[in-house]
Motif scaffolding. Structure first.
Motif, mmCIF file in Angstrom:
data_model
loop_
_atom_site.group_PDB
_atom_site.id
_atom_site.type_symbol
_atom_site.label_atom_id
_atom_site.label_comp_id
_atom_site.label_asym_id
_atom_site.label_seq_id
_atom_site.Cartn_x
_atom_site.Cartn_y
_atom_site.Cartn_z
ATOM 1 N N VAL A 74 11.117 -14.913 4.868
ATOM 2 C CA VAL A 74 11.391 -13.543 5.305
ATOM 3 C C VAL A 74 12.890 -13.297 5.409
ATOM 4 C CG1 VAL A 74 11.165 -11.934 7.233
ATOM 5 C CG2 VAL A 74 9.188 -13.262 6.486
ATOM 6 N N ALA A 75 13.631 -14.251 5.976
ATOM 7 C CA ALA A 75 15.076 -14.069 6.144
ATOM 8 C C ALA A 75 15.792 -13.999 4.799
ATOM 9 C CB ALA A 75 15.643 -15.206 6.989
ATOM 10 N N VAL A 76 15.461 -14.903 3.888
ATOM 11 C CA VAL A 76 16.100 -14.895 2.564
ATOM 12 C C VAL A 76 15.692 -13.649 1.776
ATOM 13 C CG1 VAL A 76 16.253 -16.102 0.349
ATOM 14 C CG2 VAL A 76 16.321 -17.404 2.486
ATOM 15 N N GLY A 77 14.397 -13.318 1.807
ATOM 16 C CA GLY A 77 13.938 -12.143 1.081
ATOM 17 C C GLY A 77 14.529 -10.859 1.619
ATOM 18 N N THR A 78 14.593 -10.742 2.937
ATOM 19 C CA THR A 78 15.184 -9.544 3.543
ATOM 20 C C THR A 78 16.651 -9.415 3.186
ATOM 21 O OG1 THR A 78 13.631 -9.648 5.397
ATOM 22 C CG2 THR A 78 15.646 -8.388 5.724
ATOM 23 N N THR A 79 17.377 -10.521 3.248
ATOM 24 C CA THR A 79 18.801 -10.496 2.908
ATOM 25 C C THR A 79 19.017 -10.092 1.463
ATOM 26 O OG1 THR A 79 19.194 -12.259 4.529
ATOM 27 C CG2 THR A 79 20.918 -11.852 2.905
ATOM 28 N N ALA A 80 18.237 -10.676 0.552
ATOM 29 C CA ALA A 80 18.406 -10.376 -0.867
ATOM 30 C C ALA A 80 18.061 -8.914 -1.173
ATOM 31 C CB ALA A 80 17.528 -11.310 -1.699
ATOM 32 N N LEU A 81 16.931 -8.430 -0.658
ATOM 33 C CA LEU A 81 16.515 -7.055 -0.942
ATOM 34 C C LEU A 81 17.474 -6.043 -0.318
ATOM 35 C CD1 LEU A 81 14.482 -5.047 -2.080
ATOM 36 C CD2 LEU A 81 13.116 -5.338 -0.003
ATOM 37 N N CYS A 82 17.881 -6.303 0.903
ATOM 38 C CA CYS A 82 18.780 -5.373 1.584
ATOM 39 C C CYS A 82 20.128 -5.282 0.873
ATOM 40 C CB CYS A 82 18.963 -5.801 3.035
ATOM 41 S SG CYS A 82 19.828 -4.597 4.068
ATOM 42 N N PHE A 201 20.727 -12.345 7.671
ATOM 43 C CA PHE A 201 19.929 -13.572 7.729
ATOM 44 C C PHE A 201 19.698 -13.997 9.170
ATOM 45 C CE2 PHE A 201 19.376 -18.131 7.925
ATOM 46 C CZ PHE A 201 18.431 -18.373 6.934
ATOM 47 N N LEU A 202 20.754 -13.964 9.987
ATOM 48 C CA LEU A 202 20.623 -14.393 11.376
ATOM 49 C C LEU A 202 19.664 -13.501 12.152
ATOM 50 C CD1 LEU A 202 24.367 -15.200 12.189
ATOM 51 C CD2 LEU A 202 22.526 -16.844 11.843
ATOM 52 N N VAL A 203 19.778 -12.186 11.968
ATOM 53 C CA VAL A 203 18.940 -11.262 12.730
ATOM 54 C C VAL A 203 17.503 -11.283 12.238
ATOM 55 C CG1 VAL A 203 18.634 -8.851 13.425
ATOM 56 C CG2 VAL A 203 20.929 -9.804 13.239
ATOM 57 N N SER A 204 17.308 -11.306 10.915
ATOM 58 C CA SER A 204 15.943 -11.293 10.380
ATOM 59 C C SER A 204 15.220 -12.605 10.665
ATOM 60 C CB SER A 204 15.967 -11.019 8.870
ATOM 61 O OG SER A 204 16.746 -11.988 8.191
ATOM 62 N N TRP A 205 15.948 -13.695 10.826
ATOM 63 C CA TRP A 205 15.316 -14.964 11.179
ATOM 64 C C TRP A 205 14.612 -14.867 12.532
ATOM 65 C CZ3 TRP A 205 14.751 -19.809 8.899
ATOM 66 C CH2 TRP A 205 14.336 -20.841 9.751
ATOM 67 N N GLY A 206 15.230 -14.176 13.478
ATOM 68 C CA GLY A 206 14.649 -14.084 14.811
ATOM 69 C C GLY A 206 13.953 -12.769 15.097
ATOM 70 N N GLU A 207 13.746 -11.918 14.082
ATOM 71 C CA GLU A 207 13.085 -10.627 14.305
ATOM 72 C C GLU A 207 11.656 -10.858 14.783
ATOM 73 O OE1 GLU A 207 11.170 -7.110 14.294
ATOM 74 O OE2 GLU A 207 10.540 -8.599 12.827
ATOM 75 N N PHE A 208 11.284 -10.147 15.833
ATOM 76 C CA PHE A 208 9.992 -10.404 16.485
ATOM 77 C C PHE A 208 8.992 -9.263 16.347
ATOM 78 C CE2 PHE A 208 7.517 -9.589 20.389
ATOM 79 C CZ PHE A 208 6.632 -10.652 20.312
ATOM 80 N N LEU A 209 9.431 -8.035 16.587
ATOM 81 C CA LEU A 209 8.493 -6.920 16.727
ATOM 82 C C LEU A 209 7.723 -6.643 15.442
ATOM 83 C CD1 LEU A 209 7.463 -4.863 18.730
ATOM 84 C CD2 LEU A 209 9.291 -3.310 18.010
ATOM 85 N N TYR A 210 8.416 -6.564 14.309
ATOM 86 C CA TYR A 210 7.734 -6.335 13.045
ATOM 87 C C TYR A 210 6.854 -7.521 12.666
ATOM 88 C CZ TYR A 210 10.511 -2.154 12.016
ATOM 89 O OH TYR A 210 11.070 -0.905 12.039
#
Length: 273
Positions: A74-82, A201-210
């Motif tokens: 999720v962290a790598v994919g979110t970073t790449a897409l964003c 990457f740092l924020v999406s790694w620990g994202e909780f609510l979604y």
């Protein structure tokens, strides 16, 4: 003389910040080294017999490995897409001279002010309609949309500080707009690119609510959601929860230490430009 007067104030503020953020981290580590009985006892706050039982149980749990892989994906994919969406948008807003730029920037700021909880129901409905609910791709898409306005706003100053004459020289040499962006502008803005990618990457790694909302199957939970489900109906296994928290924080700590200088300089530059 003015600088000396400000130093005690700055030192006091730094000390308070270290205490505010450091004490909870210390409490997490100490709790992970206790037994459940010592956690519930009021006599074992700092004096106790440390044990690694919680870490052994956490590392032996197959759910931890699955959650680590999910969080990394999720962290790598979110970073790449964003970044794939934010980089050309930020470059366009930095180079286009039009009346549309100010309304576009205003809209991005407004989107950043929308609470994350306000997006849950619309995103849940959209992901269910698109067949992306309870999928890693759907979670990546939701996280990328959440970080996209912020990434554009932070990347734009890095492209704006690149002299236009350099790009004009590339065009004189025969480079098209896409080639100029890819070969000239993007390498010169690499510090901003790396800064934004590290933060996302740092924020999406620990994202909780979604993660806990759009992932309906517990076996697909990322690490942040896995930590939350350690609180069961019959109580909370505090050492196990804190051990999971420490393990999940290690990759974040490594990335943060590796990119600390880049983050400190890049975020400051993006804030003042």
């Amino acid at each position: 003389m003015i600088r000396r007067r400000r130093e005690p104030v700055a030192f006091t503020v730094r000390t308070l910040l270290y205490l505010i953020y450091g004490l909870p981290l210390l409490w997490i580590v100490l709790t992970s080294l206790k037994s459940q009985g010592e956690v519930l006892s009021s006599q074992a706050s700092f004096v106790f017999s440390p044990t690694l039982d919680a870490y052994r149980a956490a590392l032996a749990d197959p759910a931890l490995g699955a959650a680590v892989r999910q969080s990394a994906t999720v962290a790598v994919g979110t970073t790449a897409l964003c970044l794939a969406l934010a980089t050309p948008a930020a470059y366009a807003l930095a180079r286009v001279r039009s009346r549309v730029v100010v309304p576009a920037l205003t809209l991005l700021v407004v989107l950043q002010m929308v609470p994350q909880t306000a997006n849950l129901i619309p995103l849940f409905w959209l992901l269910s309609q698109w067949g992306l609910l309870n999928t890693t791709g759907g979670l990546v898409l939701a996280d990328a949309v959440m970080f996209l306005p912020w990434a554009i706003l932070l990347l734009r100053p890095f492209f704006g500080q690149i002299p236009v004459s350099i790009e004009e020289a590339a065009r004189i040499d025969g480079a098209a707009t896409l080639r100029t962006f890819w070969s000239v502008a993007l390498p010169l803005a690499r510090n901003g690119f790396l800064t934004v990618s590290s933060v996302i990457f740092l924020v999406s790694w620990g994202e909780f609510l979604y993660g806990i909302t759009f992932m309906l199957s517990p076996e697909k939970y990322p690490l942040s959601s896995l930590i939350a489900v350690q609180a069961g109906a019959y109580g909370v296994d505090w050492p196990a929860m804190m051990a999971f928290a420490v393990v999940s924080a290690l990759p974040v700590l490594v990335v943060y230490v590796a990119s600390f200088r880049l983050l400190s300089s890049g975020l400051t530059m993006g804030a003042v430009k």
